[in-house]
Design an enzyme around this catalytic site. Structure first.
Site, PDB file in Angstrom:
ATOM      1  N   ARG A  57      -1.325 -18.527   8.462  1.00 51.47           N
ATOM      2  CA  ARG A  57      -1.457 -17.386   7.530  1.00 51.47           C
ATOM      3  C   ARG A  57      -2.859 -17.367   6.935  1.00 51.47           C
ATOM      4  O   ARG A  57      -3.455 -16.313   6.721  1.00 51.47           O
ATOM      5  CB  ARG A  57      -0.417 -17.506   6.410  1.00 51.47           C
ATOM      6  CG  ARG A  57       1.018 -17.256   6.869  1.00 51.47           C
ATOM      7  CD  ARG A  57       1.435 -15.820   6.601  1.00 51.47           C
ATOM      8  NE  ARG A  57       1.375 -15.447   5.200  1.00 51.47           N
ATOM      9  CZ  ARG A  57       2.316 -15.723   4.317  1.00 51.47           C
ATOM     10  NH1 ARG A  57       3.395 -16.372   4.677  1.00 51.47           N
ATOM     11  NH2 ARG A  57       2.181 -15.341   3.059  1.00 51.47           N
ATOM     12  N   LEU A  85      -0.566 -13.324  -0.409  1.00 50.08           N
ATOM     13  CA  LEU A  85      -1.907 -13.599   0.102  1.00 50.08           C
ATOM     14  C   LEU A  85      -2.235 -15.065  -0.134  1.00 50.08           C
ATOM     15  O   LEU A  85      -1.909 -15.618  -1.186  1.00 50.08           O
ATOM     16  CB  LEU A  85      -2.922 -12.701  -0.610  1.00 50.08           C
ATOM     17  CG  LEU A  85      -2.806 -11.218  -0.247  1.00 50.08           C
ATOM     18  CD1 LEU A  85      -3.594 -10.373  -1.228  1.00 50.08           C
ATOM     19  CD2 LEU A  85      -3.273 -10.966   1.178  1.00 50.08           C
ATOM     20  N   ASN A  99      -2.109  -5.003  -7.659  1.00 48.77           N
ATOM     21  CA  ASN A  99      -0.805  -4.822  -7.004  1.00 48.77           C
ATOM     22  C   ASN A  99       0.052  -3.877  -7.830  1.00 48.77           C
ATOM     23  O   ASN A  99      -0.054  -3.855  -9.057  1.00 48.77           O
ATOM     24  CB  ASN A  99      -0.093  -6.177  -6.909  1.00 48.77           C
ATOM     25  CG  ASN A  99       1.271  -6.078  -6.235  1.00 48.77           C
ATOM     26  OD1 ASN A  99       1.428  -5.379  -5.226  1.00 48.77           O
ATOM     27  ND2 ASN A  99       2.263  -6.764  -6.778  1.00 48.77           N
ATOM     28  N   HIS A 101       4.074  -2.928  -8.604  1.00 47.87           N
ATOM     29  CA  HIS A 101       5.385  -3.583  -8.473  1.00 47.87           C
ATOM     30  C   HIS A 101       6.454  -2.754  -9.197  1.00 47.87           C
ATOM     31  O   HIS A 101       6.219  -2.278 -10.315  1.00 47.87           O
ATOM     32  CB  HIS A 101       5.318  -5.000  -9.065  1.00 47.87           C
ATOM     33  CG  HIS A 101       6.599  -5.737  -8.915  1.00 47.87           C
ATOM     34  ND1 HIS A 101       6.996  -6.309  -7.711  1.00 47.87           N
ATOM     35  CD2 HIS A 101       7.599  -5.966  -9.792  1.00 47.87           C
ATOM     36  CE1 HIS A 101       8.181  -6.864  -7.877  1.00 47.87           C
ATOM     37  NE2 HIS A 101       8.569  -6.672  -9.129  1.00 47.87           N
ATOM     38  N   ASP A 133      -2.810 -12.923  -8.703  1.00 46.01           N
ATOM     39  CA  ASP A 133      -3.234 -14.326  -8.631  1.00 46.01           C
ATOM     40  C   ASP A 133      -2.372 -15.015  -7.577  1.00 46.01           C
ATOM     41  O   ASP A 133      -1.762 -14.337  -6.746  1.00 46.01           O
ATOM     42  CB  ASP A 133      -3.177 -14.987 -10.012  1.00 46.01           C
ATOM     43  CG  ASP A 133      -1.763 -15.043 -10.564  1.00 46.01           C
ATOM     44  OD1 ASP A 133      -0.804 -14.820  -9.791  1.00 46.01           O
ATOM     45  OD2 ASP A 133      -1.608 -15.315 -11.773  1.00 46.01           O
ATOM     46  N   GLY A 135       0.475 -16.454  -7.718  1.00 47.86           N
ATOM     47  CA  GLY A 135       1.929 -16.421  -7.882  1.00 47.86           C
ATOM     48  C   GLY A 135       2.568 -15.207  -7.227  1.00 47.86           C
ATOM     49  O   GLY A 135       1.891 -14.354  -6.647  1.00 47.86           O
ATOM     50  N   ASP A 137       3.988 -11.877  -7.800  1.00 47.70           N
ATOM     51  CA  ASP A 137       3.975 -10.797  -8.789  1.00 47.70           C
ATOM     52  C   ASP A 137       3.643 -11.299 -10.194  1.00 47.70           C
ATOM     53  O   ASP A 137       4.209 -10.835 -11.195  1.00 47.70           O
ATOM     54  CB  ASP A 137       5.321 -10.033  -8.769  1.00 47.70           C
ATOM     55  CG  ASP A 137       5.572  -9.401  -7.404  1.00 47.70           C
ATOM     56  OD1 ASP A 137       4.634  -8.824  -6.842  1.00 47.70           O
ATOM     57  OD2 ASP A 137       6.702  -9.503  -6.906  1.00 47.70           O
TER      58      ASP A 137
HETATM   59  C1  GAR Z   1       6.678   0.234  -3.932  1.00 52.17           C
HETATM   60  O1  GAR Z   1       7.725   0.684  -4.735  1.00 52.17           O
HETATM   61  C2  GAR Z   1       6.069  -1.042  -4.491  1.00 52.17           C
HETATM   62  O2  GAR Z   1       6.155  -1.119  -5.879  1.00 52.17           O
HETATM   63  C3  GAR Z   1       6.940  -2.091  -3.835  1.00 52.17           C
HETATM   64  O3  GAR Z   1       7.125  -1.626  -2.530  1.00 52.17           O
HETATM   65  C4  GAR Z   1       7.185  -0.201  -2.551  1.00 52.17           C
HETATM   66  C5  GAR Z   1       6.330   0.338  -1.424  1.00 52.17           C
HETATM   67  O4  GAR Z   1       6.453   1.714  -1.287  1.00 52.17           O
HETATM   68  N1  GAR Z   1       6.277  -3.379  -3.887  1.00 52.17           N
HETATM   69  C6  GAR Z   1       6.912  -4.538  -4.132  1.00 52.17           C
HETATM   70  O5  GAR Z   1       8.101  -4.624  -4.275  1.00 52.17           O
HETATM   71  C7  GAR Z   1       5.972  -5.739  -4.233  1.00 52.17           C
HETATM   72  N2  GAR Z   1       6.648  -6.878  -4.763  1.00 52.17           N
HETATM   73  P1  GAR Z   1       5.390   2.557  -0.452  1.00 52.17           P
HETATM   74  O6  GAR Z   1       5.161   1.806   0.863  1.00 52.17           O
HETATM   75  O7  GAR Z   1       6.069   3.879  -0.204  1.00 52.17           O
HETATM   76  O8  GAR Z   1       4.142   2.688  -1.270  1.00 52.17           O
END
Ligand code: GAR
Length: 189
Positions: A57, A85, A99, A101, A133, A135, A137
Protein backbone atom coordinates in the site's frame (compact mmCIF):
# COMPACT_ATOMS: atom_id res chain seq x y z
CA UNK A 1 -4.49 22.95 -8.06
CA UNK A 2 -6.63 20.27 -6.43
CA UNK A 3 -6.32 16.50 -6.68
CA UNK A 4 -9.45 14.56 -5.76
CA UNK A 5 -9.37 10.97 -4.50
CA UNK A 6 -12.54 8.94 -4.99
CA UNK A 7 -13.77 5.37 -4.59
CA UNK A 8 -17.40 5.39 -5.67
CA UNK A 9 -20.17 7.46 -7.13
CA UNK A 10 -18.45 10.85 -7.18
CA UNK A 11 -21.30 13.21 -6.27
CA UNK A 12 -18.92 15.23 -4.08
CA UNK A 13 -16.44 15.43 -6.97
CA UNK A 14 -19.32 16.71 -9.11
CA UNK A 15 -20.09 19.38 -6.48
CA UNK A 16 -16.46 20.56 -6.56
CA UNK A 17 -16.56 20.78 -10.36
CA UNK A 18 -19.92 22.58 -10.32
CA UNK A 19 -18.45 25.12 -7.90
CA UNK A 20 -15.76 25.87 -10.50
CA UNK A 21 -12.88 24.79 -8.28
CA UNK A 22 -9.52 24.05 -10.00
CA UNK A 23 -9.52 20.24 -10.07
CA UNK A 24 -6.41 19.10 -11.98
CA UNK A 25 -6.56 15.35 -11.41
CA UNK A 26 -8.80 12.61 -10.06
CA UNK A 27 -7.55 9.26 -8.80
CA UNK A 28 -9.15 6.16 -7.35
CA UNK A 29 -8.21 2.89 -5.66
CA UNK A 30 -11.12 1.37 -7.57
CA UNK A 31 -10.92 0.93 -11.35
CA UNK A 32 -14.73 0.78 -11.56
CA UNK A 33 -15.52 3.97 -9.62
CA UNK A 34 -18.21 5.95 -11.42
CA UNK A 35 -16.41 9.06 -10.23
CA UNK A 36 -13.64 8.29 -12.77
CA UNK A 37 -16.22 8.49 -15.58
CA UNK A 38 -17.47 11.81 -14.23
CA UNK A 39 -13.88 13.13 -14.27
CA UNK A 40 -13.27 11.90 -17.81
CA UNK A 41 -16.53 13.50 -18.97
CA UNK A 42 -15.40 16.79 -17.46
CA UNK A 43 -12.10 16.50 -19.36
CA UNK A 44 -10.04 16.01 -16.21
CA UNK A 45 -7.15 13.56 -16.06
CA UNK A 46 -8.24 10.48 -14.16
CA UNK A 47 -6.47 7.28 -13.19
CA UNK A 48 -6.91 4.20 -11.00
CA UNK A 49 -4.25 2.94 -8.59
CA UNK A 50 -5.61 -0.40 -7.29
CA UNK A 51 -3.53 -1.67 -4.36
CA UNK A 52 -3.41 -5.15 -5.90
CA UNK A 53 -1.18 -3.86 -8.72
CA UNK A 54 1.56 -2.78 -6.26
CA UNK A 55 3.75 -4.75 -3.88
CA UNK A 56 2.53 -2.69 -0.90
CA UNK A 57 0.00 0.00 0.00
CA UNK A 58 2.92 2.32 0.83
CA UNK A 59 4.42 1.84 -2.63
CA UNK A 60 1.02 2.49 -4.25
CA UNK A 61 0.62 5.66 -2.20
CA UNK A 62 4.09 6.90 -3.22
CA UNK A 63 3.22 6.42 -6.90
CA UNK A 64 -0.11 8.14 -6.33
CA UNK A 65 1.59 11.10 -4.63
CA UNK A 66 4.09 11.35 -7.52
CA UNK A 67 1.26 11.29 -10.07
CA UNK A 68 -0.61 14.07 -8.24
CA UNK A 69 2.52 16.19 -7.77
CA UNK A 70 3.37 15.89 -11.48
CA UNK A 71 -0.04 17.42 -12.18
CA UNK A 72 0.57 20.42 -9.96
CA UNK A 73 -1.63 19.26 -7.08
CA UNK A 74 -1.15 21.23 -3.86
CA UNK A 75 -4.36 20.30 -2.06
CA UNK A 76 -5.69 16.73 -1.92
CA UNK A 77 -9.43 16.27 -1.32
CA UNK A 78 -10.80 12.91 -0.26
CA UNK A 79 -14.32 12.82 -1.71
CA UNK A 80 -15.63 9.41 -0.76
CA UNK A 81 -12.15 7.82 -0.78
CA UNK A 82 -12.60 4.63 1.21
CA UNK A 83 -8.99 3.57 1.89
CA UNK A 84 -6.67 4.77 4.62
CA UNK A 85 -3.72 6.73 3.26
CA UNK A 86 -0.34 5.49 4.42
CA UNK A 87 2.41 7.56 6.03
CA UNK A 88 4.47 8.12 2.83
CA UNK A 89 1.45 9.83 1.24
CA UNK A 90 0.58 11.91 4.33
CA UNK A 91 4.18 13.12 4.54
CA UNK A 92 4.04 14.36 0.94
CA UNK A 93 1.02 16.63 1.63
CA UNK A 94 1.42 17.82 5.24
CA UNK A 95 -1.63 19.83 6.32
CA UNK A 96 -2.89 19.72 2.74
CA UNK A 97 -5.40 16.87 2.75
CA UNK A 98 -9.12 17.40 3.42
CA UNK A 99 -11.78 14.69 3.87
CA UNK A 100 -15.57 14.79 3.86
CA UNK A 101 -17.37 12.38 6.19
CA UNK A 102 -21.11 11.65 6.66
CA UNK A 103 -21.43 12.19 10.43
CA UNK A 104 -20.72 14.77 13.10
CA UNK A 105 -17.20 13.60 13.94
CA UNK A 106 -15.89 12.39 16.33
CA UNK A 107 -19.17 10.44 16.40
CA UNK A 108 -19.46 7.53 13.95
CA UNK A 109 -16.09 7.37 12.15
CA UNK A 110 -15.45 4.61 9.62
CA UNK A 111 -17.00 3.25 6.47
CA UNK A 112 -20.58 2.84 7.78
CA UNK A 113 -21.23 6.18 9.47
CA UNK A 114 -24.84 6.56 8.28
CA UNK A 115 -25.86 3.00 9.21
CA UNK A 116 -24.07 3.34 12.57
CA UNK A 117 -25.90 6.59 13.44
CA UNK A 118 -29.25 4.96 12.63
CA UNK A 119 -28.43 1.80 14.58
CA UNK A 120 -27.40 3.88 17.60
CA UNK A 121 -30.69 5.75 17.51
CA UNK A 122 -29.06 9.16 17.07
CA UNK A 123 -31.60 11.95 16.61
CA UNK A 124 -29.06 14.22 14.94
CA UNK A 125 -26.14 13.39 12.70
CA UNK A 126 -24.55 15.43 9.92
CA UNK A 127 -21.54 16.09 7.73
CA UNK A 128 -17.96 17.03 8.57
CA UNK A 129 -15.00 18.33 6.56
CA UNK A 130 -11.69 17.84 8.37
CA UNK A 131 -7.94 17.77 7.83
CA UNK A 132 -6.62 14.23 7.49
CA UNK A 133 -4.10 12.65 9.85
CA UNK A 134 -3.06 9.02 10.37
CA UNK A 135 -6.29 7.99 12.10
CA UNK A 136 -9.62 6.83 10.73
CA UNK A 137 -11.67 9.99 10.17
CA UNK A 138 -9.68 11.89 12.79
CA UNK A 139 -7.86 15.20 12.33
CA UNK A 140 -8.82 18.84 12.98
CA UNK A 141 -12.37 19.74 12.00
CA UNK A 142 -12.87 22.53 9.44
CA UNK A 143 -16.65 22.67 8.93
CA UNK A 144 -19.63 20.74 10.29
CA UNK A 145 -23.36 20.89 9.82
CA UNK A 146 -26.09 18.93 11.57
CA UNK A 147 -28.79 16.87 9.83
CA UNK A 148 -31.87 15.70 11.72
CA UNK A 149 -32.61 11.96 11.71
CA UNK A 150 -36.26 11.36 10.86
CA UNK A 151 -38.42 8.55 12.35
CA UNK A 152 -38.80 6.75 9.03
CA UNK A 153 -35.26 7.28 7.70
CA UNK A 154 -33.48 4.44 5.93
CA UNK A 155 -29.70 4.54 5.38
CA UNK A 156 -30.44 5.71 1.83
CA UNK A 157 -32.84 8.57 2.69
CA UNK A 158 -30.61 9.81 5.50
CA UNK A 159 -27.44 9.57 3.40
CA UNK A 160 -29.13 11.52 0.59
CA UNK A 161 -29.92 14.43 2.95
CA UNK A 162 -26.41 14.32 4.44
CA UNK A 163 -24.89 14.40 0.96
CA UNK A 164 -26.92 17.49 0.08
CA UNK A 165 -25.12 19.17 2.98
CA UNK A 166 -21.74 17.70 1.95
CA UNK A 167 -22.16 19.15 -1.53
CA UNK A 168 -22.28 22.64 0.03
CA UNK A 169 -19.78 22.12 2.84
CA UNK A 170 -16.94 20.53 0.86
CA UNK A 171 -16.66 23.23 -1.87
CA UNK A 172 -16.87 25.90 0.85
CA UNK A 173 -14.03 24.32 2.84
CA UNK A 174 -11.89 23.91 -0.29
CA UNK A 175 -12.47 27.54 -1.26
CA UNK A 176 -11.49 28.69 2.25
CA UNK A 177 -8.29 26.61 2.02
CA UNK A 178 -7.37 28.01 -1.41
CA UNK A 179 -7.99 31.57 -0.17
CA UNK A 180 -5.60 30.90 2.72
CA UNK A 181 -8.39 31.38 5.26
CA UNK A 182 -7.91 28.02 7.01
CA UNK A 183 -5.19 27.71 9.56
CA UNK A 184 -3.18 24.63 8.71
CA UNK A 185 -2.82 22.00 11.44
CA UNK A 186 0.86 21.58 10.46
CA UNK A 187 3.33 24.31 11.25
CA UNK A 188 5.46 23.75 8.13
CA UNK A 189 2.53 23.46 5.69
C1 GAR B 1 -19.88 10.58 0.96
O1 GAR B 1 -21.10 10.65 1.63
C2 GAR B 1 -18.71 10.69 1.93
O2 GAR B 1 -19.01 11.47 3.05
C3 GAR B 1 -18.52 9.24 2.32
O3 GAR B 1 -18.68 8.54 1.12
C4 GAR B 1 -19.67 9.20 0.33
C5 GAR B 1 -19.17 9.28 -1.10
O4 GAR B 1 -20.14 9.78 -1.96
N1 GAR B 1 -17.20 9.07 2.89
C6 GAR B 1 -16.94 8.27 3.95
O5 GAR B 1 -17.78 7.59 4.48
C7 GAR B 1 -15.49 8.34 4.43
N2 GAR B 1 -15.34 7.71 5.70
P1 GAR B 1 -19.76 10.32 -3.41
O6 GAR B 1 -18.82 9.28 -4.03
O7 GAR B 1 -21.07 10.38 -4.15
O8 GAR B 1 -19.11 11.66 -3.26
Amino acid sequence: MIGVLVSGEGTNLQALLKAGLPVAAVASNNTKARALDRAAKAGIEAAAFPAIEFDSREHRDEELADWLTERGVELVVLAGYMQLLTKPFLERFPGRILNVHPSLLPAFPGAHAVEDALAYGAKVTGATVHFVDEGIDTGPIVLQEAVEVLEDDTPETLHTRIQQVEHRLLPTAVRLFLEGSLSSPVASA
